[in-house]
Scaffold this motif. Sequence first.
Motif, PDB file in Angstrom:
ATOM      1  N   PRO A 117       0.855  -1.204   0.000  1.00 10.02           N
ATOM      2  CA  PRO A 117       0.000   0.000   0.000  1.00 10.02           C
ATOM      3  C   PRO A 117       0.884   1.244   0.000  1.00 10.02           C
ATOM      4  O   PRO A 117       1.078   1.898   1.027  1.00 10.02           O
ATOM      5  CB  PRO A 117      -0.808  -0.145   1.288  1.00 10.02           C
ATOM      6  CG  PRO A 117       0.102  -0.888   2.212  1.00 10.02           C
ATOM      7  CD  PRO A 117       0.893  -1.829   1.336  1.00 10.02           C
ATOM      8  N   ILE A 118       1.416   1.579  -1.168  1.00  6.37           N
ATOM      9  CA  ILE A 118       2.517   2.536  -1.250  1.00  6.37           C
ATOM     10  C   ILE A 118       2.150   3.935  -0.747  1.00  6.37           C
ATOM     11  O   ILE A 118       2.959   4.600  -0.101  1.00  6.37           O
ATOM     12  CB  ILE A 118       3.096   2.592  -2.679  1.00  6.37           C
ATOM     13  CG1 ILE A 118       2.022   2.996  -3.697  1.00  6.37           C
ATOM     14  CG2 ILE A 118       3.713   1.255  -3.057  1.00  6.37           C
ATOM     15  CD1 ILE A 118       2.566   3.210  -5.100  1.00  6.37           C
ATOM     16  N   LYS A 119       0.939   4.374  -1.025  1.00  4.79           N
ATOM     17  CA  LYS A 119       0.567   5.734  -0.606  1.00  4.79           C
ATOM     18  C   LYS A 119       0.218   5.791   0.880  1.00  4.79           C
ATOM     19  O   LYS A 119       0.515   6.783   1.552  1.00  4.79           O
ATOM     20  CB  LYS A 119      -0.566   6.255  -1.483  1.00  4.79           C
ATOM     21  CG  LYS A 119      -0.112   6.466  -2.923  1.00  4.79           C
ATOM     22  CD  LYS A 119      -1.193   7.043  -3.810  1.00  4.79           C
ATOM     23  CE  LYS A 119      -0.662   7.281  -5.214  1.00  4.79           C
ATOM     24  NZ  LYS A 119      -1.687   7.844  -6.124  1.00  4.79           N
ATOM     25  N   ALA A 120      -0.371   4.739   1.378  1.00  2.00           N
ATOM     26  CA  ALA A 120      -0.624   4.675   2.821  1.00  2.00           C
ATOM     27  C   ALA A 120       0.696   4.630   3.583  1.00  2.00           C
ATOM     28  O   ALA A 120       0.818   5.207   4.673  1.00  2.00           O
ATOM     29  CB  ALA A 120      -1.467   3.446   3.154  1.00  2.00           C
ATOM     30  N   ILE A 121       1.691   3.970   3.008  1.00  2.00           N
ATOM     31  CA  ILE A 121       3.010   3.923   3.638  1.00  2.00           C
ATOM     32  C   ILE A 121       3.621   5.316   3.705  1.00  2.00           C
ATOM     33  O   ILE A 121       4.122   5.742   4.751  1.00  2.00           O
ATOM     34  CB  ILE A 121       3.928   2.960   2.857  1.00  2.00           C
ATOM     35  CG1 ILE A 121       3.531   1.503   3.131  1.00  2.00           C
ATOM     36  CG2 ILE A 121       5.395   3.186   3.222  1.00  2.00           C
ATOM     37  CD1 ILE A 121       4.199   0.499   2.218  1.00  2.00           C
ATOM     38  N   GLU A 198       4.442  -2.431   9.432  1.00  2.00           N
ATOM     39  CA  GLU A 198       3.175  -2.320  10.161  1.00  2.00           C
ATOM     40  C   GLU A 198       2.049  -1.847   9.243  1.00  2.00           C
ATOM     41  O   GLU A 198       0.937  -2.384   9.289  1.00  2.00           O
ATOM     42  CB  GLU A 198       3.342  -1.354  11.331  1.00  2.00           C
ATOM     43  CG  GLU A 198       4.262  -1.882  12.428  1.00  2.00           C
ATOM     44  CD  GLU A 198       4.577  -0.841  13.481  1.00  2.00           C
ATOM     45  OE1 GLU A 198       4.224   0.346  13.276  1.00  2.00           O
ATOM     46  OE2 GLU A 198       5.195  -1.202  14.511  1.00  2.00           O
ATOM     47  N   THR A 199       2.334  -0.863   8.412  1.00  2.00           N
ATOM     48  CA  THR A 199       1.312  -0.347   7.499  1.00  2.00           C
ATOM     49  C   THR A 199       0.914  -1.402   6.481  1.00  2.00           C
ATOM     50  O   THR A 199      -0.274  -1.550   6.148  1.00  2.00           O
ATOM     51  CB  THR A 199       1.827   0.913   6.782  1.00  2.00           C
ATOM     52  OG1 THR A 199       2.244   1.876   7.760  1.00  2.00           O
ATOM     53  CG2 THR A 199       0.743   1.528   5.912  1.00  2.00           C
ATOM     54  N   SER A 200       1.873  -2.158   5.994  1.00  2.00           N
ATOM     55  CA  SER A 200       1.582  -3.207   5.015  1.00  2.00           C
ATOM     56  C   SER A 200       0.723  -4.313   5.611  1.00  2.00           C
ATOM     57  O   SER A 200      -0.152  -4.868   4.932  1.00  2.00           O
ATOM     58  CB  SER A 200       2.888  -3.788   4.468  1.00  2.00           C
ATOM     59  OG  SER A 200       3.648  -2.807   3.786  1.00  2.00           O
ATOM     60  N   LEU A 201       0.949  -4.618   6.873  1.00  2.00           N
ATOM     61  CA  LEU A 201       0.167  -5.668   7.529  1.00  2.00           C
ATOM     62  C   LEU A 201      -1.239  -5.205   7.894  1.00  2.00           C
ATOM     63  O   LEU A 201      -2.173  -6.013   7.932  1.00  2.00           O
ATOM     64  CB  LEU A 201       0.890  -6.142   8.794  1.00  2.00           C
ATOM     65  CG  LEU A 201       2.224  -6.873   8.594  1.00  2.00           C
ATOM     66  CD1 LEU A 201       2.845  -7.188   9.948  1.00  2.00           C
ATOM     67  CD2 LEU A 201       2.044  -8.152   7.783  1.00  2.00           C
ATOM     68  N   ASP A 206      -5.069   0.355  -0.355  1.00  2.00           N
ATOM     69  CA  ASP A 206      -4.298   1.591  -0.344  1.00  2.00           C
ATOM     70  C   ASP A 206      -5.215   2.798  -0.376  1.00  2.00           C
ATOM     71  O   ASP A 206      -6.349   2.735  -0.856  1.00  2.00           O
ATOM     72  CB  ASP A 206      -3.350   1.622  -1.539  1.00  2.00           C
ATOM     73  CG  ASP A 206      -2.155   2.538  -1.319  1.00  2.00           C
ATOM     74  OD1 ASP A 206      -2.041   3.132  -0.226  1.00  2.00           O
ATOM     75  OD2 ASP A 206      -1.329   2.658  -2.245  1.00  2.00           O
ATOM     76  N   ILE A 207      -4.717   3.923   0.132  1.00  2.00           N
ATOM     77  CA  ILE A 207      -5.504   5.152   0.106  1.00  2.00           C
ATOM     78  C   ILE A 207      -5.423   5.782  -1.283  1.00  2.00           C
ATOM     79  O   ILE A 207      -4.500   5.531  -2.056  1.00  2.00           O
ATOM     80  CB  ILE A 207      -5.029   6.142   1.185  1.00  2.00           C
ATOM     81  CG1 ILE A 207      -3.549   6.507   0.993  1.00  2.00           C
ATOM     82  CG2 ILE A 207      -5.257   5.549   2.568  1.00  2.00           C
ATOM     83  CD1 ILE A 207      -3.039   7.547   1.964  1.00  2.00           C
ATOM     84  N   HIS A 208      -6.399   6.626  -1.601  1.00  2.00           N
ATOM     85  CA  HIS A 208      -6.508   7.219  -2.934  1.00  2.00           C
ATOM     86  C   HIS A 208      -6.154   8.698  -2.836  1.00  2.00           C
ATOM     87  O   HIS A 208      -7.016   9.563  -2.649  1.00  2.00           O
ATOM     88  CB  HIS A 208      -7.929   7.031  -3.479  1.00  2.00           C
ATOM     89  CG  HIS A 208      -8.091   7.468  -4.896  1.00  2.00           C
ATOM     90  ND1 HIS A 208      -7.435   6.848  -5.924  1.00  2.00           N
ATOM     91  CD2 HIS A 208      -8.841   8.443  -5.452  1.00  2.00           C
ATOM     92  CE1 HIS A 208      -7.770   7.433  -7.071  1.00  2.00           C
ATOM     93  NE2 HIS A 208      -8.620   8.412  -6.792  1.00  2.00           N
TER      94      HIS A 208
END
Length: 215
Positions: A117-121, A198-201, A206-208
Amino acid sequence: MRKILLTGFSPFAAETTNPSWDAVVALDGAIVDGAIIVSLQLPCEFDRSLQVLEQAIQQHQPELVLSLGQAGGRVDVTVERVAINVNDARIPDNAGQQPIDTAVIEHGPVGYFSSLPIKAIVEALHEQGIPASVSHTAGTYVCNHVFYGLMHLLPQYPTVKRAGFVHVPYAPKQAAAHPGMASMAVTTMTKAIRLIIETSLHTAHDIHVSGGITH
């Protein structure tokens, strides 16, 4: 026990250290959400890097694989969006290989997207005061080679739910030898890696938000 596989590279191009490995090895054996982290150093070599990576995936059957590499000149933690099926080395690797205009995988697709989730990361890193951005090129050296090869392997290893690649800047002691280059403390990189895990788990989708760049 569930496992998370982290990889960093050995030093290359006359450097005596590689912050991608220094940051990763600091988390070896740590527990995140009930999963144990296994840290692995990959050789900065086109052929051997993927062999070593696949052997580790076979051995550990991780649920998450996160590979990291050094990108001297970048100013922040860059979460890679896409890997491309091209090797085009500006310098030889540590085995003296310098493939130019070759495929990572013959007859493979043009590219693969990260499943992180690249943008959430990036948002999570910003919230903790860590400079970060989405990157749209992992280059055409060994980092991209590993990123593409990793994503190509995933259908063979269904235990791996998510995988991707992240670049980190020079460490301060490297930047001191490269005047004008940005740097980041290795401890900050290690903190970033833990947040990425942690974010990936925890992030199912992912957020937009905009993550585009013009350079």
